[in-house]
Design an enzyme around this catalytic site. Structure first.
Site, PDB file in Angstrom:
ATOM      1  N   HIS A 142       0.839  -1.201   0.000  1.00 55.35           N
ATOM      2  CA  HIS A 142       0.000   0.000   0.000  1.00 55.35           C
ATOM      3  C   HIS A 142       0.878   1.256   0.000  1.00 55.35           C
ATOM      4  O   HIS A 142       0.660   2.179  -0.797  1.00 55.35           O
ATOM      5  CB  HIS A 142      -0.892  -0.031   1.240  1.00 55.35           C
ATOM      6  CG  HIS A 142      -1.645   1.234   1.506  1.00 55.35           C
ATOM      7  ND1 HIS A 142      -3.010   1.358   1.302  1.00 55.35           N
ATOM      8  CD2 HIS A 142      -1.233   2.449   1.985  1.00 55.35           C
ATOM      9  CE1 HIS A 142      -3.391   2.577   1.628  1.00 55.35           C
ATOM     10  NE2 HIS A 142      -2.335   3.260   2.049  1.00 55.35           N
ATOM     11  N   GLU A 143       1.871   1.304   0.856  1.00 52.66           N
ATOM     12  CA  GLU A 143       2.732   2.484   0.945  1.00 52.66           C
ATOM     13  C   GLU A 143       3.602   2.660  -0.293  1.00 52.66           C
ATOM     14  O   GLU A 143       3.825   3.782  -0.755  1.00 52.66           O
ATOM     15  CB  GLU A 143       3.610   2.400   2.202  1.00 52.66           C
ATOM     16  CG  GLU A 143       2.839   2.399   3.518  1.00 52.66           C
ATOM     17  CD  GLU A 143       1.934   3.610   3.675  1.00 52.66           C
ATOM     18  OE1 GLU A 143       2.243   4.683   3.084  1.00 52.66           O
ATOM     19  OE2 GLU A 143       0.922   3.495   4.375  1.00 52.66           O
ATOM     20  N   HIS A 146       1.773   4.440  -3.016  1.00 56.21           N
ATOM     21  CA  HIS A 146       1.782   5.899  -2.892  1.00 56.21           C
ATOM     22  C   HIS A 146       3.031   6.491  -3.548  1.00 56.21           C
ATOM     23  O   HIS A 146       2.970   7.522  -4.223  1.00 56.21           O
ATOM     24  CB  HIS A 146       1.765   6.303  -1.415  1.00 56.21           C
ATOM     25  CG  HIS A 146       0.431   6.153  -0.747  1.00 56.21           C
ATOM     26  ND1 HIS A 146      -0.741   6.578  -1.324  1.00 56.21           N
ATOM     27  CD2 HIS A 146       0.089   5.639   0.472  1.00 56.21           C
ATOM     28  CE1 HIS A 146      -1.753   6.331  -0.496  1.00 56.21           C
ATOM     29  NE2 HIS A 146      -1.272   5.764   0.587  1.00 56.21           N
ATOM     30  N   GLU A 219      -6.184   6.831  -0.851  1.00 54.62           N
ATOM     31  CA  GLU A 219      -6.091   5.674   0.042  1.00 54.62           C
ATOM     32  C   GLU A 219      -6.790   4.460  -0.562  1.00 54.62           C
ATOM     33  O   GLU A 219      -6.289   3.336  -0.482  1.00 54.62           O
ATOM     34  CB  GLU A 219      -6.689   6.013   1.407  1.00 54.62           C
ATOM     35  CG  GLU A 219      -5.890   7.030   2.211  1.00 54.62           C
ATOM     36  CD  GLU A 219      -4.472   6.593   2.493  1.00 54.62           C
ATOM     37  OE1 GLU A 219      -4.224   5.370   2.593  1.00 54.62           O
ATOM     38  OE2 GLU A 219      -3.599   7.469   2.597  1.00 54.62           O
TER      39      GLU A 219
END
Length: 304
Positions: A142-143, A146, A219
Protein backbone atom coordinates in the site's frame (compact mmCIF):
# COMPACT_ATOMS: atom_id res chain seq x y z
CA UNK A 1 2.86 8.64 -12.61
CA UNK A 2 6.05 6.66 -12.06
CA UNK A 3 6.55 3.61 -14.27
CA UNK A 4 5.87 0.46 -12.31
CA UNK A 5 3.72 -2.64 -12.33
CA UNK A 6 1.22 -1.07 -9.97
CA UNK A 7 -2.12 -0.71 -11.73
CA UNK A 8 -2.65 2.68 -13.32
CA UNK A 9 -5.50 4.80 -12.01
CA UNK A 10 -6.66 7.54 -14.36
CA UNK A 11 -9.06 8.77 -11.70
CA UNK A 12 -6.18 9.43 -9.31
CA UNK A 13 -4.20 11.29 -11.97
CA UNK A 14 -7.20 13.47 -12.86
CA UNK A 15 -7.90 14.23 -9.21
CA UNK A 16 -4.29 15.11 -8.44
CA UNK A 17 -4.10 17.43 -11.46
CA UNK A 18 -7.42 19.08 -10.62
CA UNK A 19 -6.54 19.63 -6.97
CA UNK A 20 -3.15 21.12 -7.83
CA UNK A 21 -4.72 23.46 -10.42
CA UNK A 22 -7.48 24.61 -8.07
CA UNK A 23 -5.13 25.14 -5.14
CA UNK A 24 -2.77 27.11 -7.37
CA UNK A 25 -5.63 29.30 -8.58
CA UNK A 26 -6.82 29.85 -5.00
CA UNK A 27 -3.33 30.83 -3.88
CA UNK A 28 -3.00 33.36 -6.72
CA UNK A 29 -6.42 34.81 -5.88
CA UNK A 30 -5.43 35.17 -2.25
CA UNK A 31 -2.13 36.90 -3.01
CA UNK A 32 -3.82 39.29 -5.44
CA UNK A 33 -6.41 40.16 -2.80
CA UNK A 34 -3.71 40.88 -0.25
CA UNK A 35 -1.74 42.94 -2.76
CA UNK A 36 -4.81 45.10 -3.28
CA UNK A 37 -5.57 45.33 0.43
CA UNK A 38 -2.08 45.63 1.94
CA UNK A 39 0.21 46.83 -0.79
CA UNK A 40 3.24 47.25 1.47
CA UNK A 41 2.96 43.79 3.06
CA UNK A 42 1.69 41.62 0.24
CA UNK A 43 5.08 40.99 -1.35
CA UNK A 44 6.68 39.90 1.91
CA UNK A 45 3.67 37.74 2.81
CA UNK A 46 3.71 36.09 -0.59
CA UNK A 47 7.45 35.42 -0.47
CA UNK A 48 7.16 34.05 3.07
CA UNK A 49 4.31 31.75 2.10
CA UNK A 50 6.17 30.43 -0.93
CA UNK A 51 9.27 29.87 1.21
CA UNK A 52 7.28 27.81 3.71
CA UNK A 53 5.73 25.73 0.92
CA UNK A 54 9.13 25.20 -0.74
CA UNK A 55 10.75 24.14 2.53
CA UNK A 56 8.01 21.62 3.27
CA UNK A 57 8.34 20.19 -0.24
CA UNK A 58 12.14 20.10 -0.19
CA UNK A 59 12.49 18.68 3.33
CA UNK A 60 9.21 16.75 3.55
CA UNK A 61 10.95 13.45 4.30
CA UNK A 62 13.04 14.95 7.10
CA UNK A 63 10.07 16.83 8.57
CA UNK A 64 7.87 13.72 8.63
CA UNK A 65 10.60 11.50 10.06
CA UNK A 66 11.37 14.04 12.76
CA UNK A 67 7.69 14.42 13.63
CA UNK A 68 7.37 10.65 14.12
CA UNK A 69 10.70 10.22 15.94
CA UNK A 70 11.76 7.90 13.12
CA UNK A 71 15.18 6.89 11.89
CA UNK A 72 16.43 5.33 8.70
CA UNK A 73 17.50 1.71 9.16
CA UNK A 74 19.98 -0.39 7.20
CA UNK A 75 19.47 -3.96 5.95
CA UNK A 76 21.70 -5.12 8.81
CA UNK A 77 19.48 -3.40 11.38
CA UNK A 78 16.16 -4.60 9.94
CA UNK A 79 16.84 -7.53 7.59
CA UNK A 80 13.28 -8.87 7.45
CA UNK A 81 11.75 -5.47 6.75
CA UNK A 82 14.31 -4.69 4.05
CA UNK A 83 13.87 -8.14 2.54
CA UNK A 84 10.12 -7.68 2.29
CA UNK A 85 10.48 -4.25 0.64
CA UNK A 86 13.15 -5.66 -1.72
CA UNK A 87 10.74 -8.37 -2.89
CA UNK A 88 7.85 -5.95 -3.34
CA UNK A 89 9.97 -3.44 -5.26
CA UNK A 90 11.22 -6.20 -7.56
CA UNK A 91 7.65 -7.37 -8.07
CA UNK A 92 6.49 -3.81 -8.80
CA UNK A 93 9.58 -3.00 -10.92
CA UNK A 94 10.26 0.23 -9.05
CA UNK A 95 13.28 1.79 -7.31
CA UNK A 96 13.64 0.86 -3.67
CA UNK A 97 12.90 3.74 -1.28
CA UNK A 98 14.73 4.28 1.97
CA UNK A 99 13.38 2.37 4.94
CA UNK A 100 12.60 3.83 8.34
CA UNK A 101 11.29 2.75 11.72
CA UNK A 102 9.42 5.03 14.10
CA UNK A 103 9.75 4.21 17.78
CA UNK A 104 6.09 4.77 18.74
CA UNK A 105 3.42 2.37 19.97
CA UNK A 106 0.78 3.55 17.49
CA UNK A 107 0.42 0.77 14.88
CA UNK A 108 0.86 2.59 11.59
CA UNK A 109 2.94 3.17 8.47
CA UNK A 110 3.49 6.03 6.04
CA UNK A 111 5.41 7.06 2.95
CA UNK A 112 6.90 10.48 2.40
CA UNK A 113 9.39 12.29 0.17
CA UNK A 114 9.36 14.74 -2.72
CA UNK A 115 10.23 12.10 -5.35
CA UNK A 116 10.72 8.32 -5.67
CA UNK A 117 14.45 8.88 -5.27
CA UNK A 118 13.90 10.75 -1.99
CA UNK A 119 11.05 8.59 -0.73
CA UNK A 120 10.98 6.88 2.65
CA UNK A 121 8.66 4.08 3.67
CA UNK A 122 8.40 4.04 7.43
CA UNK A 123 6.70 1.67 9.86
CA UNK A 124 6.20 2.05 13.59
CA UNK A 125 7.41 -0.40 16.20
CA UNK A 126 3.77 -0.70 17.17
CA UNK A 127 2.78 -2.16 13.81
CA UNK A 128 5.76 -4.51 13.70
CA UNK A 129 4.55 -6.16 16.89
CA UNK A 130 0.91 -6.50 15.76
CA UNK A 131 0.93 -7.83 12.19
CA UNK A 132 2.06 -11.13 10.74
CA UNK A 133 4.28 -11.29 7.64
CA UNK A 134 1.47 -11.33 5.05
CA UNK A 135 -0.37 -8.47 6.72
CA UNK A 136 2.78 -6.37 6.92
CA UNK A 137 3.48 -7.11 3.26
CA UNK A 138 0.03 -5.80 2.38
CA UNK A 139 0.68 -2.60 4.32
CA UNK A 140 4.07 -2.09 2.66
CA UNK A 141 2.59 -2.67 -0.81
CA UNK A 142 0.00 0.00 0.00
CA UNK A 143 2.73 2.48 0.95
CA UNK A 144 4.89 1.65 -2.07
CA UNK A 145 1.87 2.35 -4.27
CA UNK A 146 1.78 5.90 -2.89
CA UNK A 147 5.43 6.33 -3.90
CA UNK A 148 4.95 4.84 -7.38
CA UNK A 149 1.86 6.94 -8.10
CA UNK A 150 3.63 10.10 -6.81
CA UNK A 151 0.59 11.07 -4.78
CA UNK A 152 2.91 11.53 -1.79
CA UNK A 153 4.41 14.53 -3.58
CA UNK A 154 1.00 15.96 -4.48
CA UNK A 155 -0.30 15.56 -0.93
CA UNK A 156 2.81 17.26 0.43
CA UNK A 157 2.35 20.26 -1.86
CA UNK A 158 -1.41 20.32 -1.24
CA UNK A 159 -0.83 20.30 2.51
CA UNK A 160 1.63 23.16 2.08
CA UNK A 161 -1.07 25.21 0.38
CA UNK A 162 -3.22 24.90 3.50
CA UNK A 163 -0.32 25.96 5.70
CA UNK A 164 0.35 28.99 3.52
CA UNK A 165 -3.33 29.98 3.60
CA UNK A 166 -3.33 29.73 7.39
CA UNK A 167 -0.15 31.81 7.55
CA UNK A 168 -1.66 34.47 5.31
CA UNK A 169 -4.80 34.49 7.45
CA UNK A 170 -2.73 35.37 10.51
CA UNK A 171 -0.83 37.99 8.52
CA UNK A 172 -4.11 39.58 7.45
CA UNK A 173 -5.14 39.75 11.10
CA UNK A 174 -1.88 41.46 12.01
CA UNK A 175 -2.39 43.90 9.15
CA UNK A 176 -5.75 44.80 10.63
CA UNK A 177 -4.02 45.55 13.90
CA UNK A 178 -1.89 48.20 12.23
CA UNK A 179 1.17 46.36 10.91
CA UNK A 180 0.17 47.29 7.39
CA UNK A 181 -1.73 50.08 5.72
CA UNK A 182 -4.54 49.47 3.29
CA UNK A 183 -4.87 51.40 0.06
CA UNK A 184 -8.02 52.98 1.36
CA UNK A 185 -9.86 53.14 4.60
CA UNK A 186 -13.28 52.59 3.03
CA UNK A 187 -14.35 55.87 4.70
CA UNK A 188 -16.20 54.13 7.49
CA UNK A 189 -17.12 51.02 5.49
CA UNK A 190 -16.01 47.45 6.18
CA UNK A 191 -12.31 47.47 7.13
CA UNK A 192 -10.25 46.11 4.27
CA UNK A 193 -8.33 43.76 6.56
CA UNK A 194 -11.63 41.99 7.30
CA UNK A 195 -12.10 41.46 3.56
CA UNK A 196 -8.60 39.98 3.31
CA UNK A 197 -9.21 37.84 6.38
CA UNK A 198 -12.48 36.51 4.96
CA UNK A 199 -10.82 35.63 1.63
CA UNK A 200 -7.96 33.89 3.48
CA UNK A 201 -10.39 31.83 5.53
CA UNK A 202 -12.33 30.82 2.42
CA UNK A 203 -9.12 29.74 0.68
CA UNK A 204 -8.07 27.73 3.72
CA UNK A 205 -11.48 26.04 3.98
CA UNK A 206 -11.54 25.11 0.29
CA UNK A 207 -7.98 23.77 0.39
CA UNK A 208 -8.85 21.80 3.53
CA UNK A 209 -11.74 19.98 1.84
CA UNK A 210 -9.92 19.51 -1.48
CA UNK A 211 -7.01 17.78 0.24
CA UNK A 212 -9.43 15.57 2.22
CA UNK A 213 -11.24 14.50 -0.93
CA UNK A 214 -7.96 13.68 -2.67
CA UNK A 215 -6.63 11.90 0.42
CA UNK A 216 -9.64 9.59 0.66
CA UNK A 217 -9.45 8.61 -3.00
CA UNK A 218 -5.71 8.01 -2.93
CA UNK A 219 -6.09 5.67 0.04
CA UNK A 220 -8.62 3.57 -1.85
CA UNK A 221 -6.31 3.59 -4.86
CA UNK A 222 -3.35 2.43 -2.74
CA UNK A 223 -5.45 -0.34 -1.16
CA UNK A 224 -6.50 -1.49 -4.61
CA UNK A 225 -3.02 -1.27 -6.14
CA UNK A 226 -1.34 -3.01 -3.21
CA UNK A 227 -3.92 -5.80 -3.19
CA UNK A 228 -3.47 -6.51 -6.90
CA UNK A 229 0.31 -6.47 -6.56
CA UNK A 230 0.46 -8.99 -3.71
CA UNK A 231 -2.64 -10.90 -4.86
CA UNK A 232 -3.60 -11.08 -1.17
CA UNK A 233 -6.34 -8.51 -0.51
CA UNK A 234 -7.47 -10.50 2.52
CA UNK A 235 -4.13 -9.90 4.24
CA UNK A 236 -4.44 -6.12 3.82
CA UNK A 237 -8.04 -6.23 5.04
CA UNK A 238 -6.93 -8.12 8.14
CA UNK A 239 -4.13 -5.60 8.71
CA UNK A 240 -6.52 -2.65 8.47
CA UNK A 241 -8.87 -4.25 10.98
CA UNK A 242 -6.05 -4.89 13.42
CA UNK A 243 -4.61 -1.39 13.07
CA UNK A 244 -7.99 0.29 13.52
CA UNK A 245 -8.88 -1.93 16.46
CA UNK A 246 -5.58 -1.23 18.21
CA UNK A 247 -6.17 2.54 18.06
CA UNK A 248 -8.67 2.17 20.90
CA UNK A 249 -5.88 0.96 23.19
CA UNK A 250 -3.56 3.92 22.49
CA UNK A 251 -3.70 6.83 24.97
CA UNK A 252 -5.51 9.89 23.60
CA UNK A 253 -2.45 12.03 24.28
CA UNK A 254 -0.34 9.89 21.94
CA UNK A 255 -3.02 9.92 19.23
CA UNK A 256 -3.24 13.72 19.38
CA UNK A 257 0.55 14.01 19.14
CA UNK A 258 0.54 12.01 15.91
CA UNK A 259 -2.62 13.52 14.39
CA UNK A 260 -0.65 15.95 12.19
CA UNK A 261 0.48 12.92 10.15
CA UNK A 262 -3.01 11.48 9.67
CA UNK A 263 -3.18 12.31 5.96
CA UNK A 264 -0.04 10.22 5.38
CA UNK A 265 -0.82 7.24 7.65
CA UNK A 266 -2.35 4.04 6.28
CA UNK A 267 -5.04 4.53 8.94
CA UNK A 268 -5.73 7.75 10.87
CA UNK A 269 -4.55 7.99 14.46
CA UNK A 270 -8.02 8.47 15.92
CA UNK A 271 -10.28 6.41 18.13
CA UNK A 272 -13.96 6.25 18.87
CA UNK A 273 -15.25 8.52 16.10
CA UNK A 274 -16.86 7.92 12.72
CA UNK A 275 -14.72 8.30 9.62
CA UNK A 276 -17.74 8.97 7.38
CA UNK A 277 -17.39 12.73 7.43
CA UNK A 278 -16.22 15.38 4.99
CA UNK A 279 -13.27 16.17 7.23
CA UNK A 280 -11.87 12.63 7.22
CA UNK A 281 -8.48 12.03 5.64
CA UNK A 282 -9.43 8.39 4.95
CA UNK A 283 -12.47 6.52 3.64
CA UNK A 284 -14.39 4.51 6.21
CA UNK A 285 -13.02 1.12 7.22
CA UNK A 286 -16.21 -0.47 5.91
CA UNK A 287 -15.66 1.06 2.47
CA UNK A 288 -12.08 -0.13 2.34
CA UNK A 289 -13.01 -3.66 3.42
CA UNK A 290 -15.81 -3.82 0.85
CA UNK A 291 -13.40 -2.87 -1.92
CA UNK A 292 -10.88 -5.48 -0.80
CA UNK A 293 -13.63 -8.11 -0.59
CA UNK A 294 -14.61 -7.37 -4.21
CA UNK A 295 -10.99 -7.74 -5.29
CA UNK A 296 -10.72 -11.01 -3.37
CA UNK A 297 -13.82 -12.31 -5.16
CA UNK A 298 -12.42 -11.19 -8.52
CA UNK A 299 -9.06 -12.85 -7.95
CA UNK A 300 -10.80 -16.02 -6.81
CA UNK A 301 -12.67 -16.44 -10.08
CA UNK A 302 -11.32 -19.00 -12.54
CA UNK A 303 -9.76 -17.49 -15.66
CA UNK A 304 -10.55 -18.62 -19.21
Amino acid sequence: MARSRFIKDVGLTVRMTTVMFLLGALFVALVVTLMYTFSNLAFLIGIGGIAVAFYQWWASDKVAMRAMRAREVTPEEAPELHGMIDRLCALADMPKPRVGISDVDIPNAFATGRSPNRAVVCVTTGILGKLDAEELEGVLAHELSHVAHRDVLVMTIASSAGIVAAMLTRSAQFGGLGLGRSRNNNNGGIPTYLVALAVSLVVYAISFFLTRLLSRYRELCADRSGAYLTQKPGALASALQKITGEMATIPSRDLRAASAMNAFFIAPAISGVSLKTLTSTHPSLEQRLEQLARIQAELGRPTD
